[in-house]
Design a protein around this motif. Structure first.
Motif, PDB file in Angstrom:
ATOM      1  N   UNK A 156      60.413  17.553  63.346  1.00 13.58           N
ATOM      2  CA  UNK A 156      60.082  18.438  64.462  1.00 13.58           C
ATOM      3  C   UNK A 156      58.570  18.531  64.629  1.00 13.58           C
ATOM      4  N   UNK A 157      58.140  18.646  65.884  1.00  9.73           N
ATOM      5  CA  UNK A 157      56.717  18.799  66.161  1.00  9.73           C
ATOM      6  C   UNK A 157      56.508  19.848  67.247  1.00  9.73           C
ATOM      7  N   UNK A 196      52.180  24.470  75.537  1.00  8.85           N
ATOM      8  CA  UNK A 196      52.997  24.390  74.332  1.00  8.85           C
ATOM      9  C   UNK A 196      53.943  23.216  74.516  1.00  8.85           C
ATOM     10  N   UNK A 197      53.953  22.306  73.556  1.00 10.68           N
ATOM     11  CA  UNK A 197      54.794  21.111  73.632  1.00 10.68           C
ATOM     12  C   UNK A 197      55.623  21.040  72.358  1.00 10.68           C
ATOM     13  N   UNK A 198      56.932  20.866  72.520  1.00 13.87           N
ATOM     14  CA  UNK A 198      57.815  20.697  71.372  1.00 13.87           C
ATOM     15  C   UNK A 198      58.634  19.433  71.574  1.00 13.87           C
ATOM     16  N   UNK A 199      58.937  18.764  70.464  1.00 10.96           N
ATOM     17  CA  UNK A 199      59.768  17.561  70.530  1.00 10.96           C
ATOM     18  C   UNK A 199      60.244  17.195  69.129  1.00 10.96           C
ATOM     19  N   UNK A 211      63.420  14.574  73.408  1.00 11.37           N
ATOM     20  CA  UNK A 211      63.686  15.947  73.843  1.00 11.37           C
ATOM     21  C   UNK A 211      62.393  16.755  74.014  1.00 11.37           C
ATOM     22  N   UNK A 212      61.370  16.130  74.584  1.00  8.32           N
ATOM     23  CA  UNK A 212      60.088  16.811  74.759  1.00  8.32           C
ATOM     24  C   UNK A 212      60.193  17.888  75.838  1.00  8.32           C
ATOM     25  N   UNK A 213      59.665  19.053  75.497  1.00  6.85           N
ATOM     26  CA  UNK A 213      59.573  20.157  76.446  1.00  6.85           C
ATOM     27  C   UNK A 213      58.108  20.563  76.515  1.00  6.85           C
ATOM     28  N   UNK A 223      60.020  13.068  85.018  1.00  5.46           N
ATOM     29  CA  UNK A 223      58.885  13.792  84.456  1.00  5.46           C
ATOM     30  C   UNK A 223      58.453  14.868  85.448  1.00  5.46           C
ATOM     31  N   UNK A 224      58.228  16.054  84.961  1.00  6.68           N
ATOM     32  CA  UNK A 224      57.782  17.163  85.779  1.00  6.68           C
ATOM     33  C   UNK A 224      56.324  16.936  86.165  1.00  6.68           C
ATOM     34  N   UNK A 225      56.060  16.841  87.471  1.00  5.79           N
ATOM     35  CA  UNK A 225      54.708  16.551  87.954  1.00  5.79           C
ATOM     36  C   UNK A 225      53.704  17.621  87.531  1.00  5.79           C
TER      37      UNK A 225
END
Length: 127
Positions: free
Chosen positions: A102-103, A89-92, A78-80, A1-3
């Motif tokens: 898709x969200x 902005x969050x996509x997954x 695949x959450x970004x 996870x990106x801190x």
């Protein structure tokens, strides 16, 4: 996870657990007052404007979830997460039966807390 985006991910995890609980009073605090949403449900074809309209949709979702034989577990794939200052902005994708779910979420940080400003939920068509 990106801190650098841990707090965004923690906020969304809390939101997912609230949705799983099916308790509207746990879901409501995650939204900005003027939040908007595009629902994947055919009964809500237009944009939902504001917390009350969005909560009406989540009430319908909660009722549908109560009819399921097993509890739902929201497990984003695949959450970004991309942060732009006070905006994220969050996509997954959601692994659910049928086509790809898709969200996209837009969150806004105010007073040190992330809240959902917009959700776009869609189901990919095979055609």
């Amino acid at each position: 996870m990106d801190a650098s985006n841990t707090s965004v991910r923690e906020t969304l995890d809390g939101f997912f657990r609230a949705v799983e609980s099916r308790e509207l009073d746990r879901i409501a605090p995650f939204f900005e007052e003027d939040a908007q949403m595009f629902s994947p449900l055919g009964t809500y074809p237009a944009r939902l404007d504001g917390g009350p309209a969005i909560l009406d949709q989540f009430k319908a979702i909660s009722e549908a979830l109560k009819q399921m034989p097993t509890p739902i577990r929201i497990d984003p794939q695949e959450m970004v997460v991309r942060e732009f200052g006070e905006i994220a902005l969050v996509t997954f994708h959601l692994k659910l039966p049928g086509p790809l779910h898709r969200r996209s979420f837009i969150l806004r940080k105010r007073d040190g807390r992330w809240r959902i400003a917009h959700i776009h939920a869609s189901i990919a068509s095979a055609t």
